[in-house]
Motif scaffolding. Sequence first.
Motif, PDB file in Angstrom:
ATOM      1  N   ARG A 150      -7.067   0.154   1.410  1.00  0.00           N
ATOM      2  CA  ARG A 150      -7.106   1.438   0.717  1.00  0.00           C
ATOM      3  C   ARG A 150      -7.983   2.454   1.449  1.00  0.00           C
ATOM      4  NH1 ARG A 150      -9.816   4.905  -1.237  1.00  0.00           N
ATOM      5  NH2 ARG A 150     -11.667   3.624  -1.093  1.00  0.00           N
ATOM      6  N   ALA A 151      -9.106   2.030   1.977  1.00  0.00           N
ATOM      7  CA  ALA A 151      -9.991   2.949   2.706  1.00  0.00           C
ATOM      8  C   ALA A 151      -9.304   3.458   3.976  1.00  0.00           C
ATOM      9  CB  ALA A 151     -11.310   2.260   3.048  1.00  0.00           C
ATOM     10  N   TYR A 152      -8.547   2.601   4.622  1.00  0.00           N
ATOM     11  CA  TYR A 152      -7.776   3.001   5.801  1.00  0.00           C
ATOM     12  C   TYR A 152      -6.763   4.067   5.407  1.00  0.00           C
ATOM     13  CZ  TYR A 152      -4.446   2.614   9.677  1.00  0.00           C
ATOM     14  OH  TYR A 152      -3.602   2.881  10.724  1.00  0.00           O
ATOM     15  N   ILE A 153      -6.072   3.872   4.299  1.00  0.00           N
ATOM     16  CA  ILE A 153      -5.088   4.839   3.819  1.00  0.00           C
ATOM     17  C   ILE A 153      -5.758   6.168   3.529  1.00  0.00           C
ATOM     18  CG2 ILE A 153      -3.543   5.389   1.880  1.00  0.00           C
ATOM     19  CD1 ILE A 153      -2.842   2.359   1.870  1.00  0.00           C
ATOM     20  N   SER A 154      -6.921   6.139   2.901  1.00  0.00           N
ATOM     21  CA  SER A 154      -7.667   7.368   2.627  1.00  0.00           C
ATOM     22  C   SER A 154      -7.968   8.126   3.914  1.00  0.00           C
ATOM     23  CB  SER A 154      -8.963   7.037   1.887  1.00  0.00           C
ATOM     24  OG  SER A 154      -9.744   8.203   1.706  1.00  0.00           O
ATOM     25  N   ASN A 155      -8.426   7.410   4.925  1.00  0.00           N
ATOM     26  CA  ASN A 155      -8.741   8.044   6.207  1.00  0.00           C
ATOM     27  C   ASN A 155      -7.496   8.594   6.893  1.00  0.00           C
ATOM     28  OD1 ASN A 155     -11.541   7.722   6.127  1.00  0.00           O
ATOM     29  ND2 ASN A 155     -11.430   5.683   7.014  1.00  0.00           N
ATOM     30  N   VAL A 156      -6.386   7.870   6.808  1.00  0.00           N
ATOM     31  CA  VAL A 156      -5.134   8.353   7.396  1.00  0.00           C
ATOM     32  C   VAL A 156      -4.695   9.628   6.684  1.00  0.00           C
ATOM     33  CG1 VAL A 156      -2.664   7.862   7.677  1.00  0.00           C
ATOM     34  CG2 VAL A 156      -4.358   6.105   8.242  1.00  0.00           C
ATOM     35  N   GLU A 157      -4.727   9.626   5.376  1.00  0.00           N
ATOM     36  CA  GLU A 157      -4.288  10.804   4.610  1.00  0.00           C
ATOM     37  C   GLU A 157      -5.148  12.031   4.907  1.00  0.00           C
ATOM     38  OE1 GLU A 157      -2.111   8.765   0.755  1.00  0.00           O
ATOM     39  OE2 GLU A 157      -4.015   9.784   0.437  1.00  0.00           O
ATOM     40  N   ARG A 158      -6.404  11.825   5.232  1.00  0.00           N
ATOM     41  CA  ARG A 158      -7.287  12.941   5.562  1.00  0.00           C
ATOM     42  C   ARG A 158      -7.228  13.316   7.041  1.00  0.00           C
ATOM     43  NH1 ARG A 158     -12.633  11.584   4.721  1.00  0.00           N
ATOM     44  NH2 ARG A 158     -12.109   9.388   4.629  1.00  0.00           N
ATOM     45  N   GLY A 159      -6.392  12.609   7.812  1.00  0.00           N
ATOM     46  CA  GLY A 159      -6.257  12.901   9.235  1.00  0.00           C
ATOM     47  C   GLY A 159      -7.446  12.453  10.055  1.00  0.00           C
ATOM     48  N   LYS A 160      -8.236  11.536   9.521  1.00  0.00           N
ATOM     49  CA  LYS A 160      -9.456  11.073  10.182  1.00  0.00           C
ATOM     50  C   LYS A 160      -9.284   9.738  10.898  1.00  0.00           C
ATOM     51  CE  LYS A 160     -11.796  14.514   8.518  1.00  0.00           C
ATOM     52  NZ  LYS A 160     -12.024  15.644   9.388  1.00  0.00           N
ATOM     53  N   GLN A 161      -8.097   9.166  10.817  1.00  0.00           N
ATOM     54  CA  GLN A 161      -7.860   7.838  11.361  1.00  0.00           C
ATOM     55  C   GLN A 161      -6.640   7.868  12.266  1.00  0.00           C
ATOM     56  OE1 GLN A 161      -9.517   4.726  10.662  1.00  0.00           O
ATOM     57  NE2 GLN A 161      -8.234   4.112  12.377  1.00  0.00           N
ATOM     58  N   ASN A 162      -6.805   7.392  13.498  1.00  0.00           N
ATOM     59  CA  ASN A 162      -5.642   7.230  14.360  1.00  0.00           C
ATOM     60  C   ASN A 162      -4.778   6.137  13.738  1.00  0.00           C
ATOM     61  OD1 ASN A 162      -3.876   7.421  16.488  1.00  0.00           O
ATOM     62  ND2 ASN A 162      -5.448   7.184  18.057  1.00  0.00           N
ATOM     63  N   VAL A 163      -3.484   6.267  13.855  1.00  0.00           N
ATOM     64  CA  VAL A 163      -2.585   5.342  13.180  1.00  0.00           C
ATOM     65  C   VAL A 163      -1.609   4.748  14.204  1.00  0.00           C
ATOM     66  CG1 VAL A 163      -1.017   7.191  12.467  1.00  0.00           C
ATOM     67  CG2 VAL A 163      -1.074   5.101  11.165  1.00  0.00           C
ATOM     68  N   THR A 164      -1.382   3.458  14.094  1.00  0.00           N
ATOM     69  CA  THR A 164      -0.474   2.787  15.016  1.00  0.00           C
ATOM     70  C   THR A 164       0.964   2.897  14.513  1.00  0.00           C
ATOM     71  OG1 THR A 164      -0.604   0.655  13.881  1.00  0.00           O
ATOM     72  CG2 THR A 164      -2.262   1.092  15.608  1.00  0.00           C
ATOM     73  N   ILE A 165       1.892   2.629  15.408  1.00  0.00           N
ATOM     74  CA  ILE A 165       3.294   2.606  14.995  1.00  0.00           C
ATOM     75  C   ILE A 165       3.517   1.495  13.979  1.00  0.00           C
ATOM     76  CG2 ILE A 165       5.664   2.186  15.789  1.00  0.00           C
ATOM     77  CD1 ILE A 165       4.896   3.689  18.360  1.00  0.00           C
ATOM     78  N   ALA A 166       2.852   0.374  14.159  1.00  0.00           N
ATOM     79  CA  ALA A 166       2.982  -0.730  13.196  1.00  0.00           C
ATOM     80  C   ALA A 166       2.548  -0.283  11.798  1.00  0.00           C
ATOM     81  CB  ALA A 166       2.156  -1.921  13.653  1.00  0.00           C
ATOM     82  N   ALA A 167       1.441   0.453  11.708  1.00  0.00           N
ATOM     83  CA  ALA A 167       0.976   0.944  10.412  1.00  0.00           C
ATOM     84  C   ALA A 167       1.959   1.970   9.845  1.00  0.00           C
ATOM     85  CB  ALA A 167      -0.417   1.548  10.529  1.00  0.00           C
ATOM     86  N   LEU A 168       2.495   2.845  10.704  1.00  0.00           N
ATOM     87  CA  LEU A 168       3.486   3.825  10.237  1.00  0.00           C
ATOM     88  C   LEU A 168       4.714   3.121   9.680  1.00  0.00           C
ATOM     89  CD1 LEU A 168       3.297   6.571  13.008  1.00  0.00           C
ATOM     90  CD2 LEU A 168       2.511   6.748  10.635  1.00  0.00           C
ATOM     91  N   LEU A 169       5.135   2.033  10.326  1.00  0.00           N
ATOM     92  CA  LEU A 169       6.274   1.270   9.811  1.00  0.00           C
ATOM     93  C   LEU A 169       5.956   0.667   8.448  1.00  0.00           C
ATOM     94  CD1 LEU A 169       7.460  -0.466  13.094  1.00  0.00           C
ATOM     95  CD2 LEU A 169       8.750   1.211  11.747  1.00  0.00           C
ATOM     96  N   ARG A 170       4.731   0.201   8.260  1.00  0.00           N
ATOM     97  CA  ARG A 170       4.325  -0.346   6.954  1.00  0.00           C
ATOM     98  C   ARG A 170       4.313   0.746   5.882  1.00  0.00           C
ATOM     99  NH1 ARG A 170      -0.588  -4.575   7.498  1.00  0.00           N
ATOM    100  NH2 ARG A 170       0.708  -6.351   8.023  1.00  0.00           N
ATOM    101  N   PHE A 171       3.785   1.928   6.245  1.00  0.00           N
ATOM    102  CA  PHE A 171       3.804   3.052   5.305  1.00  0.00           C
ATOM    103  C   PHE A 171       5.240   3.403   4.933  1.00  0.00           C
ATOM    104  CE2 PHE A 171      -0.465   4.434   7.050  1.00  0.00           C
ATOM    105  CZ  PHE A 171      -1.149   4.370   5.841  1.00  0.00           C
TER     106      PHE A 171
END
Length: 73
Positions: free
Chosen positions: A38-59
């Motif tokens: 959940r904390a990772y998702i929060s950071n991604v949503e705020r644009g503060k976390q680099n995101v991998t293609i694997a994570a994008l596929l999970r989203f």
Amino acid sequence: MQLSLYEVLGLIGKRIEAERKMRKMSQQALADASGLDRAYISNVERGKQNVTIAALLRFADALGLSLGQLIDE
């Protein structure tokens, strides 16, 4: 005009947040559905976390979207 990495991350994060809210999902519900923290998702949503293609596929899978639908402007 080319966007910077930070601008792209911000746009992706806003898109994930908008899709999540449209489905009336909490960050925790998205975390449970995607297997991401959940904390990772929060950071991604705020644009503060680099995101991998694997994570994008999970989203995308958790939101019922294709990868293209998730990241297309």
